[in-house]
Design a protein around this motif. Structure first.
Motif, PDB file in Angstrom:
ATOM      1  N   ALA A  63      45.951  25.029  36.997  1.00 44.60           N
ATOM      2  CA  ALA A  63      45.497  26.130  36.131  1.00 44.60           C
ATOM      3  C   ALA A  63      43.988  26.058  35.945  1.00 44.60           C
ATOM      4  O   ALA A  63      43.286  27.070  36.078  1.00 44.60           O
ATOM      5  N   HIS A  64      43.465  24.859  35.690  1.00 46.07           N
ATOM      6  CA  HIS A  64      42.013  24.730  35.492  1.00 46.07           C
ATOM      7  C   HIS A  64      41.245  24.990  36.796  1.00 46.07           C
ATOM      8  O   HIS A  64      40.120  25.455  36.770  1.00 46.07           O
ATOM      9  N   THR A  65      41.874  24.676  37.935  1.00 43.36           N
ATOM     10  CA  THR A  65      41.190  24.906  39.224  1.00 43.36           C
ATOM     11  C   THR A  65      41.081  26.394  39.532  1.00 43.36           C
ATOM     12  O   THR A  65      40.025  26.885  39.909  1.00 43.36           O
ATOM     13  N   PHE A  66      42.193  27.126  39.360  1.00 41.87           N
ATOM     14  CA  PHE A  66      42.214  28.515  39.849  1.00 41.87           C
ATOM     15  C   PHE A  66      41.980  29.567  38.754  1.00 41.87           C
ATOM     16  O   PHE A  66      42.091  30.756  39.015  1.00 41.87           O
ATOM     17  N   SER A  67      41.672  29.114  37.549  1.00 37.81           N
ATOM     18  CA  SER A  67      41.545  30.055  36.427  1.00 37.81           C
ATOM     19  C   SER A  67      40.315  30.953  36.512  1.00 37.81           C
ATOM     20  O   SER A  67      40.174  31.882  35.733  1.00 37.81           O
ATOM     21  N   SER A  68      39.408  30.665  37.463  1.00 36.69           N
ATOM     22  CA  SER A  68      38.218  31.517  37.534  1.00 36.69           C
ATOM     23  C   SER A  68      38.317  32.547  38.665  1.00 36.69           C
ATOM     24  O   SER A  68      37.326  33.136  39.062  1.00 36.69           O
ATOM     25  N   MET A  69      39.532  32.788  39.173  1.00 36.02           N
ATOM     26  CA  MET A  69      39.677  33.781  40.244  1.00 36.02           C
ATOM     27  C   MET A  69      39.587  35.210  39.707  1.00 36.02           C
ATOM     28  O   MET A  69      39.116  36.108  40.373  1.00 36.02           O
ATOM     29  N   SER A  70      40.121  35.416  38.515  1.00 39.23           N
ATOM     30  CA  SER A  70      40.058  36.733  37.858  1.00 39.23           C
ATOM     31  C   SER A  70      40.625  36.555  36.458  1.00 39.23           C
ATOM     32  O   SER A  70      41.229  35.520  36.159  1.00 39.23           O
ATOM     33  N   ALA A  71      40.470  37.577  35.620  1.00 37.16           N
ATOM     34  CA  ALA A  71      41.043  37.506  34.268  1.00 37.16           C
ATOM     35  C   ALA A  71      42.568  37.397  34.355  1.00 37.16           C
ATOM     36  O   ALA A  71      43.195  36.621  33.630  1.00 37.16           O
ATOM     37  N   ARG A  72      43.153  38.190  35.283  1.00 40.49           N
ATOM     38  CA  ARG A  72      44.623  38.155  35.430  1.00 40.49           C
ATOM     39  C   ARG A  72      45.093  36.784  35.886  1.00 40.49           C
ATOM     40  O   ARG A  72      46.043  36.216  35.362  1.00 40.49           O
ATOM     41  N   ALA A  73      44.401  36.253  36.896  1.00 39.51           N
ATOM     42  CA  ALA A  73      44.783  34.932  37.420  1.00 39.51           C
ATOM     43  C   ALA A  73      44.691  33.888  36.325  1.00 39.51           C
ATOM     44  O   ALA A  73      45.529  32.989  36.221  1.00 39.51           O
TER      45      ALA A  73
END
Ligand SMILES: [Zn+2]
Length: 345
Positions: free
Chosen positions: A101-111
Motif C-alpha cells: 500500500a505504501h509503495t503504490f499509493s502514489s499512483m493516483s488518488a483512486r489507487a
C-alpha cells in the motif's frame, strides 16, 4: 547520473490534498507515478521509504517463521497447530499489504484509497488471527469452556467484518451512496481528517480490546486458582505495552506534530508506528508459541476441541467477507473516469 533516473520529490503544496500527511511537509512522490516509478522509489529517499521497508523486511522474517512451523510441525496433520498457522499467515499478510500500500499509493488518488482498503483488510484479518490463537492457547484456565469462550471466535469474526467496513468507510464514506465514479458527497478524508482518523482508530482499537479481554483478565485482574499465571505472562505484558504505544503513535502523530517538517524522512510517527507494531507482534508471537507449548497437555485434555470450523473455517469466512467489503468499497473507484483524478487536484 542517479538523479536523472530518480524523479524529484515534491513538497506538500505540490501534491493534491488527498495525498497530504499530517505535519509532513516534504518528500512526496509524484501523485501520478507509474508502477515502475513506485517500485524505484523504494530505493530513493522519500517520506514513504522507511514506511515501506519497516514492513517489507519483517514480512520475510514472519514468512520464514510460518514455513518453519508448517514444515517442522507437520501442521496439516496436527489440528493443534492450525490456529498458530492461521495467526502466522495473518502476521505475514498485514506487513506485506502495508508495504505494498505504501509503495503504490502514489499512483493516483483512486489507487491510494484502494491500496489502503487492502491494508485495513489485512490488519483486520490479523486481529482475527490473534483472536483464534487466544481462544485456543491463551484463555486462562478459569475461563476455559465458559459461555464467553464459546462465543469468542464468532464475535471476533463479526468484529472483523465491522472493523474492515468501518476503516474503509472512514476514507470516503459509503460506496455509491456517498461517493461514486466522479463525485465524493460527504466527509472525504481531506475535508474532515479528524473525524476520519477517529473512526479509523475506533475501527482497530475496538477489535483489539475485545480480543485481549481474556489476556487482560489473566495478566492484570485474575487472582487465586486457574489464572494461568506462568512464565509467558511477561511476554504478554511486553506485547500489550507495545500495542498501546503503537496505538498512541498512530493517533497522536507525534513527534512530527511538535516540529512539522523535521521528521519528514526519518523518525515520523508512521514509521515508529510500524516498528512498534512489528516489535509488539514479535512479542505476541513468542508468547503464543510459549503458551502453546507449555499448556499443550492441559489444553488437549480440558479445552474445546481443535476444530476446522473454529480455526480455518473462521479465517476463510473472514477472508471472503473482507475481500467482498474491499471490492464493494473499491468498485465505484474502479469504475471511475479520468475526471475524478482531475477533481482530486
Ligand atoms: Zn502504514
Amino acid at each position: 547520473m542517479l538523479s536523472l533516473i530518480k524523479p524529484p520529490v515534491l513538497s506538500i503544496n505540490q501534491v493534491p490534498k488527498v495525498f497530504h500527511e499530517d505535519s509532513i511537509m516534504s518528500g512526496y512522490r509524484h501523485p501520478r507515478s507509474s508502477a515502475t516509478d513506485c517500485i524505484l522509489s523504494v530505493f530513493q529517499m522519500t517520506n514513504e521509504t522507511l514506511n515501506i521497508w519497516t514492513h517489507f523486511l519483517p514480512t520475510w522474517y514472519f514468512l520464514w517463521k510460518l514455513v518453519t512451523v508448517v514444515l517442522m510441525h507437520s501442521a496439516w496433520q496436527d489440528s493443534y497447530t492450525w490456529p498458530l498457522v492461521i495467526y502466522l499467515l495473518s502476521v505475514c499478510m498485514y506487513p506485506l499489504a502495508s508495504s505494498c500500500a505504501h509503495t503504490f499509493s502514489s499512483m493516483s488518488a483512486r489507487a491510494r484509497h484502494i491500496c489502503f482498503f487492502f491494508d485495513y483488510g489485512a490488519l483486520s484479518f490479523y486481529s482475527l488471527g490473534s483472536a483464534i490463537t487466544y481462544s485456543f492457547y491463551v484463555f486462562p484456565d478459569k475461563w476455559t469452556n465458559s459461555t464467553f469462550h464459546q462465543y469468542f471466535i464468532p464475535i471476533a469474526v463479526v468484529n472483523t467484518i465491522i472493523c474492515t467496513g468501518l476503516a474503509c468507510y472512514s476514507r470516503l464514506g459509503l460506496p455509491f451512496l456517498q461517493y461514486n465514479h466522479d463525485i465524493v458527497k460527504r466527509f472525504p478524508e481531506s475535508q474532515s481528517p479528524k473525524f476520519s482518523k477517529g473512526l479509523r482508530v475506533l475501527a482497530f482499537a475496538y477489535p483489539y480490546l475485545f480480543d485481549n479481554i481474556p489476556l487482560f483478565y489473566r495478566v492484570f485482574l485474575c487472582t487465586g486458582e486457574g489464572c494461568t499465571n506462568n512464565d509467558t505472562n511477561v511476554l504478554h505484558v511486553y506485547h500489550i505495552a507495545l500495542a498501546f504505544l503503537t496505538g498512541f503513535l498512530f493517533a497522536t502523530h507525534l513527534p512530527e506534530r511538535l516540529a512539522p517538517g523535521s521528521f519528514d524522512y526519518i523518525g515520523h510517527s508512521h514509521q515508529l508506528f510500524h516498528v512498534c507494531a512489528i516489535l509488539g507482534t514479535h512479542s505476541q508471537m513468542q508468547a503464543i508459541e510459549q503458551d502453546m507449548m507449555i499448556r499443550k497437555s492441559w489444553l488437549l485434555e480440558n479445552s474445546m476441541p481443535f476444530t476446522f470450523g473454529g480455526s480455518i473455517g473462521a479465517a476463510l469466512l473472514c477472508l471472503v467477507t473482507n475481500l467482498t467489503t474491499i471490492f464493494l468499497f473499491s468498485l465505484p473507484l474502479l469504475l471511475s473516469s479520468r475526471s475524478e483524478e482531475r477533481k482530486a487536484k
